[in-house]
Design a protein around this motif. Structure first.
Motif, mmCIF file in Angstrom:
data_model
loop_
_atom_site.group_PDB
_atom_site.id
_atom_site.type_symbol
_atom_site.label_atom_id
_atom_site.label_comp_id
_atom_site.label_asym_id
_atom_site.label_seq_id
_atom_site.Cartn_x
_atom_site.Cartn_y
_atom_site.Cartn_z
ATOM 1 N N VAL A 121 0.813 -1.223 0.000
ATOM 2 C CA VAL A 121 0.000 0.000 0.000
ATOM 3 C C VAL A 121 0.844 1.269 0.000
ATOM 4 C CG1 VAL A 121 -1.914 -1.163 1.165
ATOM 5 C CG2 VAL A 121 -0.179 0.034 2.532
ATOM 6 N N LEU A 122 2.145 1.127 0.254
ATOM 7 C CA LEU A 122 3.033 2.294 0.296
ATOM 8 C C LEU A 122 4.427 1.836 -0.063
ATOM 9 C CD1 LEU A 122 3.119 5.075 2.968
ATOM 10 C CD2 LEU A 122 5.247 3.935 2.356
ATOM 11 N N GLU A 123 5.153 2.673 -0.808
ATOM 12 C CA GLU A 123 6.481 2.281 -1.265
ATOM 13 C C GLU A 123 7.354 3.516 -1.416
ATOM 14 O OE1 GLU A 123 7.402 -1.104 -4.329
ATOM 15 O OE2 GLU A 123 7.219 0.787 -5.446
ATOM 16 N N THR A 124 8.648 3.341 -1.162
ATOM 17 C CA THR A 124 9.571 4.460 -1.341
ATOM 18 C C THR A 124 10.981 3.947 -1.575
ATOM 19 O OG1 THR A 124 10.301 6.553 -0.396
ATOM 20 C CG2 THR A 124 10.151 4.701 1.098
ATOM 21 N N ARG A 177 5.378 7.178 -1.667
ATOM 22 C CA ARG A 177 4.132 7.294 -2.422
ATOM 23 C C ARG A 177 3.155 6.200 -2.017
ATOM 24 N NH1 ARG A 177 4.158 4.148 -7.372
ATOM 25 N NH2 ARG A 177 5.993 2.787 -7.431
ATOM 26 N N ALA A 178 1.913 6.584 -1.915
ATOM 27 C CA ALA A 178 0.849 5.643 -1.567
ATOM 28 C C ALA A 178 0.378 4.921 -2.814
ATOM 29 C CB ALA A 178 -0.309 6.382 -0.906
ATOM 30 N N LEU A 179 0.186 3.611 -2.704
ATOM 31 C CA LEU A 179 -0.344 2.801 -3.795
ATOM 32 C C LEU A 179 -1.789 2.409 -3.543
ATOM 33 C CD1 LEU A 179 2.741 0.425 -4.287
ATOM 34 C CD2 LEU A 179 2.319 2.661 -5.301
ATOM 35 N N ASP A 180 -2.314 2.841 -2.411
ATOM 36 C CA ASP A 180 -3.660 2.474 -1.982
ATOM 37 C C ASP A 180 -4.104 3.527 -0.977
ATOM 38 O OD1 ASP A 180 -5.556 -0.277 -1.638
ATOM 39 O OD2 ASP A 180 -5.473 0.970 0.152
ATOM 40 N N VAL A 181 -5.388 3.643 -0.749
ATOM 41 C CA VAL A 181 -5.877 4.617 0.215
ATOM 42 C C VAL A 181 -5.316 4.338 1.618
ATOM 43 C CG1 VAL A 181 -7.984 3.340 0.788
ATOM 44 C CG2 VAL A 181 -7.937 5.835 1.045
ATOM 45 N N ILE A 182 -5.039 3.078 1.918
ATOM 46 C CA ILE A 182 -4.444 2.749 3.219
ATOM 47 C C ILE A 182 -3.057 3.391 3.339
ATOM 48 C CG2 ILE A 182 -3.554 0.862 4.655
ATOM 49 C CD1 ILE A 182 -5.822 -0.875 3.589
ATOM 50 N N GLY A 183 -2.306 3.395 2.257
ATOM 51 C CA GLY A 183 -1.023 4.080 2.255
ATOM 52 C C GLY A 183 -1.186 5.574 2.445
ATOM 53 N N GLU A 184 -2.242 6.150 1.863
ATOM 54 C CA GLU A 184 -2.518 7.576 2.052
ATOM 55 C C GLU A 184 -2.796 7.875 3.521
ATOM 56 O OE1 GLU A 184 -5.720 8.589 -0.524
ATOM 57 O OE2 GLU A 184 -4.614 8.148 -2.357
ATOM 58 N N TRP A 185 -3.516 6.986 4.182
ATOM 59 C CA TRP A 185 -3.804 7.194 5.617
ATOM 60 C C TRP A 185 -2.523 7.177 6.426
ATOM 61 C CZ3 TRP A 185 -8.253 3.029 5.938
ATOM 62 C CH2 TRP A 185 -9.357 3.493 5.211
ATOM 63 N N LEU A 186 -1.609 6.242 6.101
ATOM 64 C CA LEU A 186 -0.335 6.171 6.822
ATOM 65 C C LEU A 186 0.456 7.467 6.672
ATOM 66 C CD1 LEU A 186 0.740 2.522 5.948
ATOM 67 C CD2 LEU A 186 0.480 3.420 8.263
ATOM 68 N N LEU A 187 0.513 7.985 5.477
ATOM 69 C CA LEU A 187 1.252 9.227 5.256
ATOM 70 C C LEU A 187 0.576 10.406 5.953
ATOM 71 C CD1 LEU A 187 2.251 8.884 1.485
ATOM 72 C CD2 LEU A 187 3.662 8.478 3.504
ATOM 73 N N ALA A 188 -0.749 10.407 5.969
ATOM 74 C CA ALA A 188 -1.481 11.509 6.601
ATOM 75 C C ALA A 188 -1.286 11.519 8.116
ATOM 76 C CB ALA A 188 -2.967 11.414 6.260
ATOM 77 N N LEU A 214 -5.650 4.797 13.843
ATOM 78 C CA LEU A 214 -5.206 4.468 12.495
ATOM 79 C C LEU A 214 -5.247 2.961 12.258
ATOM 80 C CD1 LEU A 214 -3.851 5.041 9.756
ATOM 81 C CD2 LEU A 214 -1.634 5.017 10.957
ATOM 82 N N LEU A 215 -4.715 2.192 13.197
ATOM 83 C CA LEU A 215 -4.716 0.743 13.040
ATOM 84 C C LEU A 215 -6.127 0.185 12.972
ATOM 85 C CD1 LEU A 215 -1.865 -0.828 15.214
ATOM 86 C CD2 LEU A 215 -2.138 -0.875 12.737
ATOM 87 N N ARG A 216 -7.016 0.700 13.793
ATOM 88 C CA ARG A 216 -8.400 0.235 13.777
ATOM 89 C C ARG A 216 -9.064 0.583 12.443
ATOM 90 N NH1 ARG A 216 -10.207 -1.464 18.682
ATOM 91 N NH2 ARG A 216 -8.843 -1.004 20.463
ATOM 92 N N ARG A 217 -8.778 1.756 11.942
ATOM 93 C CA ARG A 217 -9.350 2.154 10.663
ATOM 94 C C ARG A 217 -8.871 1.228 9.543
ATOM 95 N NH1 ARG A 217 -8.462 8.079 7.701
ATOM 96 N NH2 ARG A 217 -10.206 7.893 6.215
ATOM 97 N N VAL A 218 -7.572 0.912 9.559
ATOM 98 C CA VAL A 218 -7.035 0.003 8.551
ATOM 99 C C VAL A 218 -7.674 -1.380 8.687
ATOM 100 C CG1 VAL A 218 -4.960 -1.201 7.774
ATOM 101 C CG2 VAL A 218 -4.852 1.238 8.331
ATOM 102 N N GLY A 219 -7.782 -1.871 9.920
ATOM 103 C CA GLY A 219 -8.383 -3.178 10.131
ATOM 104 C C GLY A 219 -9.823 -3.248 9.638
#
Length: 431
Positions: free
Chosen positions: A108-111, A186-197, A395-400
């Protein structure tokens, strides 16, 4: 679950099968796998490498593998000329390859990290990638333990599972925070966007220890290791004398030639004994000694066996990165945000260190000179004392919840209807 003392026929996780009977000539050999050679080979300079030598895989190419052999260097072998050294490593290699193939679509996220992100890359620098993946819901259920990280066969790419990423970030782990904060993330998924946010939730004054103090302690260890390597050949020559000196005598001689002064003669002898113990433990770990003790070191020295590389060959590659960590920590604490790319005089110094032009003793002195700046930056920092655990928990609960939603509704994608099947568990009764 454990065996009952009254029922030896109960099945337990220790009796999982399916990976035990495998062909050791066909299993993958990911980066870091310890292997044994099946053929004799001639290294550069005409040096003979006998069959049965132990080494570690460092990269795959041209249908075979470069293997790091202590005292020799990197030597190429075809796949059928190598076998994993232990059954557990065979199973590990199989599991790691299967997890990589199944779960990389869930990244979901890569760099890109390492020297390219620090502005210190050269033409031949490796490209290192890190990122984060989410586990499809079925992988987090059942008895099988889900993988917490994915590593490519050549070791250049690593992905952490979301929970592991969060836990590491809350501890101010340098690699994790770098993955989340490097400008190229960069986020590859909305979950990656949440992590960056939410990544600011992980930042606190704790990076003073995880970046700065950690780096300085590691530099000190590297310096000690190089000092030991510099005296290794001399020490081994002493052990070839007749009669061979004992540990106390070797320590006494070593204390005399050690380049760093001690506060007392007693401390110098203690430090010298520690160096000797480090030496035989290191040689034992490399499979060069028959036992992890001083007696085995003496036998090894007198037997004229395979020697480890000299101090000049060591040139620890990560010394410049450790000094960079100290600088990054001071800047982050002072300004409240990180700067990963080195510039100016610092960049020039780091490149010299990377090229092996600066003795480790001088690198350590550089770090020690930066210590007051690091302490001052921590004292005056506006960063919070602790990370925001409540925010990280949300954040973890939201991802789960998102992972569960995609699975239950069979949403398109690798976390929904296209999710890979988790590995099957097989059992066998005790004998």
């Amino acid at each position: 679950m454990s065996d009952s003392p009254t029922d030896s026929s109960r099945a337990t996780p220790s009796r999982i099968r399916g990976l035990e009977q495998v062909d050791r000539l066909s299993v993958p050999l990911p980066h870091g796998t310890e292997v044994t050679t099946r053929v004799e080979r001639m290294a550069s300079g005409g040096r003979r490498i006998p069959q049965g030598v132990v080494g570690r895989v460092v990269r795959a190419h041209d249908g075979g593998f470069d293997v790091q052999i202590v005292g020799v260097g990197e030597v190429w072998f075809a796949r059928d000329e190598l076998i994993p050294r232990r059954p557990g490593q065979v199973q590990f290699a199989r599991r790691r390859e299967a997890a990589w193939a199944a779960l990389t679509p869930c990244v979901v996220l890569e760099t890109r990290v390492g020297s390219h992100a620090w502005g210190l890359a050269s033409e031949g620098s490796d490209v290192d990638v890190r990122g984060v993946f989410a586990l499809p819901l079925p992988w987090s259920l059942g008895l099988m333990e889900a993988p917490a990280d994915l590593v490519s066969a050549d070791g250049s790419t690593t992905y952490w599972e979301v929970r592991k990423t969060v836990e590491q970030a809350l501890r101010a782990d340098p690699n994790t925070l770098e993955t989340l904060f490097v400008p190229g993330a960069r986020a590859l998924d909305v979950i990656g966007e949440w992590l960056l946010a939410e990544r600011d939730a992980f930042v606190s004054k704790a990076l003073f220890g995880s970046f700065g103090r950690y780096a300085m302690s590691q530099l000190d260890k590297l310096t000690r290791s190089q000092r030991l390597a510099e005296h290794r050949d001399l020490l081994l020559s002493w052990l070839c004398e007749d009669p061979a000196p004992d540990l106390d005598e070797v320590a006494r001689r070593l204390a005399v030639v050690s380049p760093r002064s001690a506060t007392s003669e007693e401390n110098a002898l203690l430090a010298a004994k520690t160096y000797v113990k480090q030496l035989y433990r290191s040689l034992w770990d490399q499979g060069l000694l028959t036992a992890n003790d001083f007696a085995a070191l003496t036998v090894y020295a007198r037997g004229g066996g395979q020697r480890p590389p000299s101090a000049r060959e060591l040139r620890p590659k990560n010394a410049y990165n450790l000094l960079r960590l100290v600088s990054t920590a001071a800047g982050w604490l002072r300004h409240g945000e990180p700067t990963f790319e080195a510039t100016g005089a610092l960049k020039a110094r780091l490149l010299d260190i990377k090229a092996g032009k600066v003795p480790l003793e001088d690198v350590l002195r550089d770090a020690e000179a930066m210590a007051p700046e690091l302490e001052e930056a921590r004292r005056d920092s506006r960063l919070p004392e602790h990370p925001d655990f409540a925010r990280a928990d949300r954040l973890l609960r939201r991802v789960g919840e998102e992972v569960a939603r995609r699975w239950v509704t069979k949403a398109p994608g690798p976390l929904g209807r296209d999710a890979p099947e988790p590995p099957a568990m097989e059992w066998r009764d005790s004998e």
